[in-house]
Design a protein around this motif. Structure first.
Motif, PDB file in Angstrom:
ATOM      1  N   LYS A  61       0.813  -1.208   0.000  1.00 41.94           N
ATOM      2  CA  LYS A  61       0.000   0.000   0.000  1.00 41.94           C
ATOM      3  C   LYS A  61       0.851   1.265   0.000  1.00 41.94           C
ATOM      4  O   LYS A  61       0.471   2.299  -0.556  1.00 41.94           O
ATOM      5  N   ASN A  62       2.053   1.194   0.603  1.00 46.37           N
ATOM      6  CA  ASN A  62       2.912   2.382   0.695  1.00 46.37           C
ATOM      7  C   ASN A  62       3.645   2.698  -0.606  1.00 46.37           C
ATOM      8  O   ASN A  62       4.384   3.670  -0.685  1.00 46.37           O
ATOM      9  N   GLY A  63       3.468   1.859  -1.644  1.00 45.95           N
ATOM     10  CA  GLY A  63       4.106   2.104  -2.926  1.00 45.95           C
ATOM     11  C   GLY A  63       5.298   1.227  -3.220  1.00 45.95           C
ATOM     12  O   GLY A  63       5.791   1.199  -4.353  1.00 45.95           O
ATOM     13  N   ASP A  64       5.787   0.498  -2.206  1.00 42.76           N
ATOM     14  CA  ASP A  64       6.867  -0.462  -2.448  1.00 42.76           C
ATOM     15  C   ASP A  64       6.356  -1.616  -3.302  1.00 42.76           C
ATOM     16  O   ASP A  64       5.158  -1.937  -3.281  1.00 42.76           O
ATOM     17  N   SER A  65       7.265  -2.253  -4.037  1.00 47.53           N
ATOM     18  CA  SER A  65       6.871  -3.429  -4.821  1.00 47.53           C
ATOM     19  C   SER A  65       8.038  -4.394  -4.934  1.00 47.53           C
ATOM     20  O   SER A  65       9.209  -3.999  -4.849  1.00 47.53           O
ATOM     21  N   TYR A  66       7.689  -5.658  -5.123  1.00 46.64           N
ATOM     22  CA  TYR A  66       8.687  -6.709  -5.312  1.00 46.64           C
ATOM     23  C   TYR A  66       8.263  -7.578  -6.487  1.00 46.64           C
ATOM     24  O   TYR A  66       7.104  -8.015  -6.561  1.00 46.64           O
ATOM     25  N   TYR A  96      13.377  -5.498  -5.622  1.00 48.12           N
ATOM     26  CA  TYR A  96      12.532  -4.750  -4.683  1.00 48.12           C
ATOM     27  C   TYR A  96      12.666  -3.264  -4.989  1.00 48.12           C
ATOM     28  O   TYR A  96      13.763  -2.710  -4.965  1.00 48.12           O
ATOM     29  N   ARG A  97      11.539  -2.622  -5.305  1.00 44.61           N
ATOM     30  CA  ARG A  97      11.516  -1.186  -5.613  1.00 44.61           C
ATOM     31  C   ARG A  97      10.847  -0.429  -4.470  1.00 44.61           C
ATOM     32  O   ARG A  97       9.698  -0.688  -4.137  1.00 44.61           O
ATOM     33  N   TYR A  98      11.586   0.495  -3.889  1.00 43.88           N
ATOM     34  CA  TYR A  98      11.076   1.301  -2.790  1.00 43.88           C
ATOM     35  C   TYR A  98      10.331   2.520  -3.333  1.00 43.88           C
ATOM     36  O   TYR A  98      10.595   2.982  -4.440  1.00 43.88           O
ATOM     37  N   ASN A  99       9.426   3.047  -2.533  1.00 44.50           N
ATOM     38  CA  ASN A  99       8.637   4.190  -2.989  1.00 44.50           C
ATOM     39  C   ASN A  99       9.444   5.487  -3.084  1.00 44.50           C
ATOM     40  O   ASN A  99       8.961   6.492  -3.602  1.00 44.50           O
ATOM     41  N   ASN A 100      10.696   5.472  -2.585  1.00 44.70           N
ATOM     42  CA  ASN A 100      11.543   6.662  -2.677  1.00 44.70           C
ATOM     43  C   ASN A 100      12.468   6.631  -3.891  1.00 44.70           C
ATOM     44  O   ASN A 100      13.346   7.471  -4.036  1.00 44.70           O
ATOM     45  N   GLY A 101      12.277   5.621  -4.777  1.00 42.56           N
ATOM     46  CA  GLY A 101      13.076   5.534  -5.986  1.00 42.56           C
ATOM     47  C   GLY A 101      14.259   4.596  -5.902  1.00 42.56           C
ATOM     48  O   GLY A 101      14.917   4.331  -6.916  1.00 42.56           O
ATOM     49  N   LYS A 102      14.540   4.075  -4.731  1.00 40.92           N
ATOM     50  CA  LYS A 102      15.664   3.154  -4.577  1.00 40.92           C
ATOM     51  C   LYS A 102      15.252   1.748  -5.003  1.00 40.92           C
ATOM     52  O   LYS A 102      14.085   1.376  -4.918  1.00 40.92           O
ATOM     53  N   VAL A 103      16.230   0.972  -5.445  1.00 43.37           N
ATOM     54  CA  VAL A 103      15.976  -0.380  -5.958  1.00 43.37           C
ATOM     55  C   VAL A 103      17.024  -1.335  -5.408  1.00 43.37           C
ATOM     56  O   VAL A 103      18.204  -1.006  -5.322  1.00 43.37           O
ATOM     57  N   PHE A 104      16.560  -2.536  -5.033  1.00 44.37           N
ATOM     58  CA  PHE A 104      17.475  -3.594  -4.628  1.00 44.37           C
ATOM     59  C   PHE A 104      17.273  -4.784  -5.553  1.00 44.37           C
ATOM     60  O   PHE A 104      16.156  -5.248  -5.759  1.00 44.37           O
ATOM     61  N   GLU A 105      18.375  -5.297  -6.105  1.00 40.64           N
ATOM     62  CA  GLU A 105      18.344  -6.502  -6.930  1.00 40.64           C
ATOM     63  C   GLU A 105      19.222  -7.546  -6.255  1.00 40.64           C
ATOM     64  O   GLU A 105      20.403  -7.309  -6.024  1.00 40.64           O
ATOM     65  N   GLY A 106      18.635  -8.683  -5.950  1.00 41.58           N
ATOM     66  CA  GLY A 106      19.417  -9.708  -5.285  1.00 41.58           C
ATOM     67  C   GLY A 106      18.611 -10.942  -4.962  1.00 41.58           C
ATOM     68  O   GLY A 106      17.591 -11.219  -5.589  1.00 41.58           O
ATOM     69  N   LYS A 109      22.727  -5.754  -5.565  1.00 40.75           N
ATOM     70  CA  LYS A 109      22.870  -4.401  -6.104  1.00 40.75           C
ATOM     71  C   LYS A 109      21.776  -3.517  -5.510  1.00 40.75           C
ATOM     72  O   LYS A 109      20.606  -3.838  -5.545  1.00 40.75           O
ATOM     73  N   TYR A 110      22.216  -2.370  -4.993  1.00 39.68           N
ATOM     74  CA  TYR A 110      21.301  -1.417  -4.370  1.00 39.68           C
ATOM     75  C   TYR A 110      21.587  -0.047  -4.965  1.00 39.68           C
ATOM     76  O   TYR A 110      22.719   0.432  -4.898  1.00 39.68           O
ATOM     77  N   TYR A 111      20.591   0.558  -5.608  1.00 42.35           N
ATOM     78  CA  TYR A 111      20.863   1.832  -6.283  1.00 42.35           C
ATOM     79  C   TYR A 111      19.636   2.732  -6.268  1.00 42.35           C
ATOM     80  O   TYR A 111      18.517   2.303  -5.987  1.00 42.35           O
ATOM     81  N   ASN A 112      19.908   3.999  -6.559  1.00 39.46           N
ATOM     82  CA  ASN A 112      18.854   5.007  -6.605  1.00 39.46           C
ATOM     83  C   ASN A 112      18.639   5.380  -8.069  1.00 39.46           C
ATOM     84  O   ASN A 112      19.557   5.839  -8.748  1.00 39.46           O
ATOM     85  N   ILE A 113      17.443   5.173  -8.568  1.00 44.20           N
ATOM     86  CA  ILE A 113      17.155   5.428  -9.982  1.00 44.20           C
ATOM     87  C   ILE A 113      17.373   6.887 -10.336  1.00 44.20           C
ATOM     88  O   ILE A 113      17.968   7.222 -11.354  1.00 44.20           O
ATOM     89  N   GLN A 121      19.239   9.240  -8.881  1.00 45.70           N
ATOM     90  CA  GLN A 121      20.602   9.755  -8.756  1.00 45.70           C
ATOM     91  C   GLN A 121      21.634   8.842  -9.411  1.00 45.70           C
ATOM     92  O   GLN A 121      22.814   9.167  -9.450  1.00 45.70           O
ATOM     93  N   ASN A 122      21.177   7.678  -9.909  1.00 47.38           N
ATOM     94  CA  ASN A 122      22.062   6.717 -10.584  1.00 47.38           C
ATOM     95  C   ASN A 122      23.238   6.316  -9.692  1.00 47.38           C
ATOM     96  O   ASN A 122      24.372   6.184 -10.140  1.00 47.38           O
ATOM     97  N   GLN A 123      22.972   6.162  -8.396  1.00 45.47           N
ATOM     98  CA  GLN A 123      24.007   5.743  -7.454  1.00 45.47           C
ATOM     99  C   GLN A 123      23.844   4.254  -7.184  1.00 45.47           C
ATOM    100  O   GLN A 123      22.759   3.760  -6.947  1.00 45.47           O
ATOM    101  N   ARG A 124      24.954   3.525  -7.215  1.00 48.76           N
ATOM    102  CA  ARG A 124      24.915   2.092  -6.979  1.00 48.76           C
ATOM    103  C   ARG A 124      25.913   1.709  -5.886  1.00 48.76           C
ATOM    104  O   ARG A 124      26.996   2.266  -5.801  1.00 48.76           O
ATOM    105  N   SER A 125      25.524   0.743  -5.083  1.00 49.11           N
ATOM    106  CA  SER A 125      26.425   0.237  -4.053  1.00 49.11           C
ATOM    107  C   SER A 125      26.041  -1.200  -3.734  1.00 49.11           C
ATOM    108  O   SER A 125      24.969  -1.667  -4.082  1.00 49.11           O
ATOM    109  N   MET A 126      26.944  -1.905  -3.070  1.00 50.25           N
ATOM    110  CA  MET A 126      26.691  -3.278  -2.685  1.00 50.25           C
ATOM    111  C   MET A 126      26.294  -3.294  -1.214  1.00 50.25           C
ATOM    112  O   MET A 126      27.045  -2.833  -0.349  1.00 50.25           O
TER     113      MET A 126
END
Length: 200
Positions: free
Chosen positions: A131-136, A151-161, A173-177, A179-184
């Motif tokens: 309901k909060n906008g997150d999705s998997y 997993y896509r967060y409602n703040n634009g961040k994404v986790f792939e794993g 992989k964890y990144y912000n769509i 800001q195009n920032q990626r980190s492990m």
């Protein structure tokens, strides 16, 4: 109605200690349109063939649950719609259980899942939207994220794993769509999933 062999044949009403059947008979068996009302409050209505519902029918119980759809041997089997106080489900059934592809809405929480089901559980591949906008989107097991997924967060961040029983497993992989920032990272603060056993 009775035929020349003294068998119930035609339209009639049968009352037993367990249920009341009203409908059509052929050679002493429920055959044709009929409605069975059981003492438990369950009502089964549809086209009977040799005592069981085959094809389209309606099933209601004393909890207010209603199913409209396909039957085989008086069990929900095929495509149908299940509506309860907790959920609204449209999809496939097998041997009286949610199995195959479908879409379920959790009425109280506002969450939605669309994908694969098996044995009355969310099992297989699908997309869960909170309901909060997150999705998997990914693999599920017993209502929990299990296997590879995004997993896509409602703040634009994404986790792939990879997940195991609803918890991130290892690195991903964890990144912000935006800001195009990626980190492990390896964080485990995501929802654990939902159990749908007992809702049917």
């Amino acid at each position: 109605d009775i035929n020349i062999n003294n068998e119930r044949h035609g339209f009639g009403r049968l009352t037993t200690v367990k249920s009341v059947f009203l409908g059509e008979w052929r050679n002493d068996k429920f055959t044709g349109w009929g409605r069975e009302t059981r003492r438990s409050g369950k009502i089964l209505e549809g086209k009977y063939i040799d005592g069981v519902v085959e094809g389209k029918g309606i099933l209601k119980n004393n909890k207010g649950n209603t199913y409209v759809g396909d039957f085989s041997k008086s069990k929900r089997h095929g495509k149908g719609i299940l509506d309860t106080h907790k959920v609204h489900y449209e999809g496939e059934f097998k041997n009286d259980k949610l199995s195959g592809k479908g879409r379920i809405i959790f009425k109280n929480e506002g969450h939605v899942y669309e994908g694969e089901f098996d044995n009355n559980e969310i099992n297989g591949y699908g997309t869960f939207k909170w309901k909060n906008g997150d999705s998997y989107t990914g693999q599920m097991m017993n209502g929990k994220m299990h296997g590879n997924g995004v997993y896509r967060y409602n703040n634009g961040k994404v986790f792939e794993g990879t997940y195991a029983n609803g918890i991130k497993q290892g690195m991903g992989k964890y990144y912000n769509i935006s800001q195009n920032q990626r980190s492990m990272v390896s964080k485990n603060n995501d929802p654990k999933g939902f159990n749908i056993s007992g809702i049917t």
